[in-house]
Design an enzyme around this catalytic site. Structure first.
Site, short mmCIF file in Angstrom:
data_model
loop_
_atom_site.label_atom_id
_atom_site.label_comp_id
_atom_site.label_asym_id
_atom_site.label_seq_id
_atom_site.Cartn_x
_atom_site.Cartn_y
_atom_site.Cartn_z
N HIS A 426 0.99 -15.19 26.57
CA HIS A 426 0.07 -14.21 26.95
C HIS A 426 0.20 -12.83 25.95
O HIS A 426 -0.72 -12.42 25.49
CB HIS A 426 0.47 -13.84 28.44
CG HIS A 426 -0.50 -12.95 28.98
ND1 HIS A 426 -1.71 -13.08 29.88
CD2 HIS A 426 -0.43 -11.48 28.56
CE1 HIS A 426 -2.09 -11.98 30.26
NE2 HIS A 426 -1.50 -10.90 29.59
N GLU A 427 1.31 -12.35 25.76
CA GLU A 427 1.71 -11.09 25.23
C GLU A 427 1.34 -11.20 23.73
O GLU A 427 0.88 -10.52 23.03
CB GLU A 427 3.08 -10.42 25.49
CG GLU A 427 3.43 -10.10 26.89
CD GLU A 427 2.37 -9.12 27.32
OE1 GLU A 427 1.89 -8.30 26.92
OE2 GLU A 427 2.08 -9.13 28.66
ZN LIG Z 1 -2.35 -8.88 29.34
#
Ligand SMILES: [Zn+2]
Length: 639
Positions: A426-427
């Site tokens: 995600h990051e």
């Molecule tokens: Zn995010």
């Protein structure tokens, strides 16, 4: 979603965005709130392996250089203030002034980013606290130094500004910002009125501050006794830890106790939220917007139809959410389903993912994004761009932030579990978004808004799930990934849209002239909880005591914000589907959205890539994916 970490992340975002008008998206992009990354383990050892600690020297070579940078930025501010009244002279003067503001804005950004990075790795360290506080003060002074900019551009007027832009090629990179300022002219009040409203700022924030004090400090939190005899305090953190308890009786006790407590504060909290809603409605009216939602969406030029289409499409897709709840009931082996059955995991997976495995899996999963993407991701993640391990005093959760001209950074609390790996993917979706935008755009246009930010991160999550399911060795492992994905879609799409619908209903009521009390809010929220969870269809029973949950959601004090989590995950799902099915052309289409950074408003930017956010397409893509996931799980569960 509603935990203190995401609230502070949202506050930071707000601070960044308002502190520096010329820096479009200045604030860390936290992990999607719905993920509720657990706090760092208190007994974790401090991170010692240098591989796991980021290297901040590309920003400032050491702390002394940071202090010199801060002093230099401070010294520049009087010069920036002194530009007031000169911008209308000619095109060259305007260009020189805006270039200078960009340079100073970038200096301030670097000071803030470095200080925040240090602070978040040890929030107890007084030196870090002081540096972060000095940076915030610098940003506020920077904002004050350019407070005259928008009124001056608006006074010069569109005709002259357009002629300047035509006459001087160096103004091209500033054109988007100049047009944006001119666009808002019709909604800007006279200098006297703006000054009067600004003076009321601290009073306008009183409702939110009072709420925060009530909800975080003043409530006399109840204790409960668990079946093993241990006593637990049911504060916000205690609730979030215990609501997924495997023992159903404990979950019921936790819900009964916690929501009854919140219900006792419904009158006060109704008053504070009512004040916030009223303030938004008044501000919208004063600024000639038809509604508070339109006023709020105007910042990114999002049409109100996007918001209302999201709500309508999520409602149409409720049968899919209810299918998930029925599957959940079956997998948990329950005779019926209550609201307190929503959090326990359906399947558990005892599998560890080290940081190296998270990296290797993320690289493999993002293969559909092309070799150039994965090569760059491999390069970025091979360097010391991450603060990896939990540590005492370290902030919880995860975020991506950075500064123009320096490779992106990612802050993690990697605990070698599935959630940590998913957060990694995600990051780095955010990190790659920044890297691609910086490579393609000048400083002025690289920063992107939250509306597009969570697309890159959620698209990576989808690709990750697809990859993991395709490689899973057992039925249980497949069910685990699919179940996690379903829960993510529920929490990020349906739950955030339910919040969005609550915000719409409360603001609509005020704008119709109706009175809004805590009791009325509970009634509105109860209706939504029952509708979304299929109470009347016998899918899930909603006990009326739990309808005080609205009082628990801090984001309602930042109205019309959370809907972007839902629109983003829908768009992320749409693009992930397109990239996997559509080959090179679809891939470039999507990557061009990321490369565009903040050079265009989100809705036309996505429209250029073939996605109309005011149509049903993105929301239907998400619902389709959810149905397909349930189909897969039902097939796996069939005898
Ligand atoms: Zn995010």
């Amino acid at each position: 979603m509603p935990n203190s970490h995401t609230l502070t992340a949202a506050t930071r975002r707000l601070l960044g965005a308002t502190a520096l008008a010329l820096v479009a998206a200045l604030a860390p992009v936290a992990v999607a709130g719905a993920q509720e990354t657990p706090a760092a383990a208190a007994d974790a050892k401090p991170a010692v392996d240098p591989r796991y600690v980021w290297d901040l020297t590309p920003i400032f070579k050491d702390d002394a250089a940071w202090e010199a940078g801060r002093q230099q930025a401070l010294a520049e501010l009087p010069g920036v203030s002194g530009l007031k009244g000169t911008l209308g002279t000619d095109a060259a003067t305007l260009r020189t002034a805006l270039d200078r503001m960009s340079t100073v804005g970038h200096m301030v950004e670097k000071v803030m980013v470095y200080a925040y990075f240090q602070y978040s790795t040890d929030t107890r360290n007084p030196t870090f606290q002081e540096r972060w506080s000095l940076s915030q003060s610098l940003a506020a002074q920077g904002q004050a130094a350019i407070a005259w900019l928008s009124p001056e551009i608006q006074t010069i007027g569109a005709e002259k500004i357009e002629a300047f832009i035509k006459a001087d090629k160096g103004l091209e990179k500033h054109a988007f910002r100049l047009h944006d300022i001119l666009r808002l002219k019709a909604h800007t009040l006279s200098a006297e009125t703006e000054a009067a409203l600004a003076a009321y700022g601290p009073v306008m924030g009183a409702a939110s501050n009072t709420y925060s004090a009530l909800a975080n400090a003043d409530i006399d939190w109840p204790q409960i006794t668990l079946p093993d005899g241990t006593e637990r305090k049911l504060n916000q953190a205690g609730y979030q830890a215990l609501r997924q308890h495997a023992d159903r009786a404990v979950r019921k006790q936790v819900f009964d106790t916690f929501w009854t407590k919140f219900g006792q504060y419904a009158t006060s909290m109704g008053n504070t939220l009512n004040a916030a809603v009223q303030a938004g409605a008044i501000d919208a009216k004063l600024r000639s917007y038809p509604t508070a939602v339109a006023a709020s969406l105007a910042a990114n030029d999002i049409p109100e139809s996007v918001y209302r289409t999201l709500v309508a499409e999520a409602n149409k897709g409720l049968p899919t959410l209810h299918r998930y709840f029925k599957l959940r009931q079956k997998m948990l082996g329950l005779p019926d389903l209550h609201y307190y059955d929503i959090y326990p995991s359906m399947v558990s997976l005892d599998k560890k993912y080290t940081l190296d495995e998270s990296r290797a899996i993320t690289l493999a999963a993002t293969k559909p994004l092309g070799k150039a993407y994965t090569d760059r991701l491999a390069e970025l993640t091979s360097r010391r761009t991450m603060h990896v391990l939990p540590a005492e005093g370290k902030d919880s959760g995860a975020y991506h932030w950075g500064t123009y001209g320096v490779d992106p950074y990612v802050f993690l609390n990697h605990q070698d579990d599935y959630n940590s790996m998913s957060t990694y993917a995600h990051e780095w979706g955010h990190g790659m978004h920044s890297a691609l935008a910086q490579a393609a755009q000048p400083y002025e246009l690289a920063g992107y808004s939250l509306f597009v930010a969570e697309i890159a991160s959620t698209a990576n999550e989808m690709l990750l799930t697809d990859y993991l399911v395709s490689k899973a060795k057992s039925k249980e492992e497949k069910l685990f990934y699919l179940g996690q994905s379903l829960e993510n879609l529920r929490a990020t799409f349906y739950r955030q849209t339910m919040f969005a619908e609550f915000e719409l209903a409360t603001h609509d009521a005020v704008e119709r002239g109706e009175a809004l009390s805590g009791a009325k809010m509970t009634e509105i929220y109860c209706g939504l909880l029952k509708k979304y969870h299929g109470h009347d269809q016998g899918v899930m029973q909603i006990d009326e005591k739990y309808c005080a949950e609205w009082a628990f959601i801090p984001h309602f004090y930042r109205p019309f914000y959370v809907y972007q989590y839902a629109t983003s995950i829908a768009a992320g799902t749409y693009f992930a589907e397109q990239v996997v099915k559509g080959g090179a052309k679809a891939r470039e289409n999507y990557l061009n959205v990321l490369r565009a950074g903040g050079s265009e408003y989100p809705v036309p930017l996505l429209a250029r890539a073939g996605l109309d956010m005011a149509s049903g397409a993105p929301y239907q893509a998400l619902i389709r994916r959810m149905d397909a996931t349930i189909d897969q799980m039902e097939k796996l569960l069939a005898p």
